[in-house]
Design an enzyme around this catalytic site. Structure first.
Site, PDB file in Angstrom:
ATOM      1  CG  HIS A 171      -2.089  -0.934   1.073  1.00 41.19           C
ATOM      2  ND1 HIS A 171      -3.127  -0.998   1.988  1.00 41.19           N
ATOM      3  CD2 HIS A 171      -2.383  -1.870   0.128  1.00 41.19           C
ATOM      4  CE1 HIS A 171      -3.992  -1.928   1.618  1.00 41.19           C
ATOM      5  NE2 HIS A 171      -3.551  -2.475   0.497  1.00 41.19           N
ATOM      6  CE  LYS A 189     -10.267  -3.496   6.095  1.00 39.72           C
ATOM      7  NZ  LYS A 189      -9.589  -4.775   6.389  1.00 39.72           N
TER       8      LYS A 189
END
Length: 417
Positions: A171, A189
């Site tokens: 990420h 997330k």
């Protein structure tokens, strides 16, 4: 630094959401200081439904001489301001957003159709490390471009925004690359693996004038919003305690959740109860964490108590080797509200308050119709925020993300010694 022009002010006066922000802009010394209230209404029916119920837009605009960055209060260890602030200049709004989906896993398969259903957004490209997976995904969902080359996504100037749903360990780097390539980014997330990484991403987004948000869809869920409304209205009195669980025995035949770095229960699952606790109580004063961690650092399970001022507390369990009750409840002096399992995605609320029967017998059930696969409320607001030139969304801004990550970092410190 430039002062807001008339067009910028129209963007804000038209917002139908409550913005509790401080906007740093340069301007003449006689501009009204922090605390100016900008009136405005918002007439569109679909987007930001919960927010449009508010009586007015409450945008606080700080127009002052440019201040030295070092004079601002910063968050310890992150370099971020204490309060969420928009940079001095806004992102250029995009009327029709062209999105690329990066990642073709289970979450992308649920979220991409919801994104395609949002007015003002179209998904024009999909990326996977496996070109065949990308092609199958594109064919299934009617996406014109499929590629295994991430650089192709970044170099395509027709792509405005990226939804990133790749393994957690990727990420940070991929979000950095996308922001620096001029893309708005919605990151599944957790947005990163630490508060330091997350803070750097938001700094890059501010520098590049691009929207960035962690896809914490729970906070946009209508049931979650209803929970906040009930608490604000005093239905259960002042909230005093919270309990939540997210523990599932995942298959152990591989996958990124079992691999360091980025694997484990806390980042992938525990982030939900931590976010819930922060949303209700704010930052904890004391954290007590116990759990099971493999020698390679992958956490298998944990039990965490967060203690807040005035003897309030939150207790949660999370793990990937056994089940726990995956509901949540917030209790106060007049009763409690239960979010049925799975609490982070529920469409229902059970309100145990108002009468003896509701408390000990049959609670008042609030059922809310789900839109699409459940991601539509978040995606609609993200599309709208980008259209209006926002760099962060006030429902889940950088400050909230960083606060949660500071708690997660503290939990990891106790678990790993």
């Amino acid at each position: 630094m430039e002062a807001l022009n008339d067009r910028d002010e129209r963007w804000y006066s038209g917002l139908g959401i409550y913005l509790d922000i401080h906007l740093r802009v340069g301007g003449p010394a006689n501009v009204a200081p922090n605390g100016v209230r900008v009136p405005g209404t918002y007439s569109r029916e679909a987007p930001c439904q919960a927010f449009t119920q508010r009586s007015c837009l409450d945008a606080i605009i700080q127009s002052a001489q440019t201040a030295a960055p070092e004079a601002e209060p910063r968050l310890a260890g992150t370099g971020r301001p204490h309060e969420w602030r928009l940079p001095s200049r806004l992102a250029q709004p995009v009327s029709l957003q062209r999105w690329a989906a990066v990642g073709t896993g289970m979450i992308s398969r649920s979220l991409v159709p919801d994104l395609m259903s949002c007015d003002g957004a179209e998904v024009v490209a999909v990326h996977s490390r496996d070109g065949e997976k990308a092609s199958r995904f594109a064919e299934e969902f009617g996406i014109s471009v499929a590629t295994d080359d991430f650089a192709r996504i970044l170099l395509d100037d027709s792509i405005d925004a990226v939804y990133l749903a790749t393994p957690i360990a990727t990420h940070f780097e991929m979000t950095c690359d996308a922001l620096r390539a001029g893309k708005h980014v919605l990151v599944e997330k957790p947005i990163a693996t630490s508060a330091t990484e997350a803070a750097e991403l938001f700094d890059i987004a501010a520098s590049e004038r691009r929207f960035l948000m962690e896809a914490m869809w729970m906070k946009f869920n209508p049931a979650f919003r209803r929970l906040q409304e009930e608490i604000a209205e005093g239905t259960i009195g002042e909230p005093r305690n919270l309990r939540a669980g997210f523990s599932i025995p995942w298959p152990a035949e591989g996958g990124s959740r079992w691999q360091p770095p980025g694997g484990g229960a806390l980042l992938d699952q525990g982030i939900y109860p931590v976010t819930l606790a922060h949303s209700i109580f704010g930052d904890p004063e004391l954290i007590v964490a116990r759990g099971s961690v493999r020698p390679d650092g992958v956490d298998l399970s944990e039990q965490v108590t967060l203690e807040f001022s005035d003897e309030r507390f939150a207790h949660f369990t999370t793990g990937m080797v056994e089940f726990t009750d995956c509901s949540a409840a917030v209790a106060g002096r007049k009763g409690w509200i239960t979010l049925p399992s799975p609490f982070w995605a529920t469409t229902d609320l059970d309100i145990h308050a108002g009468s003896i029967g509701a408390i000990f017998g049959n609670p008042n059930r609030v059922a809310i119709q789900q839109e699409g696969n459940g991601y539509v409320p978040m995606l609609r607001e993200v599309v709208d925020a980008i259209n209006r030139g926002l760099l962060e969304h006030p429902r889940h801004p950088a400050a909230d993300t960083l606060a949660v990550f500071r708690t997660i970092d503290a939990i990891f410190e106790q678990l790993r010694g």
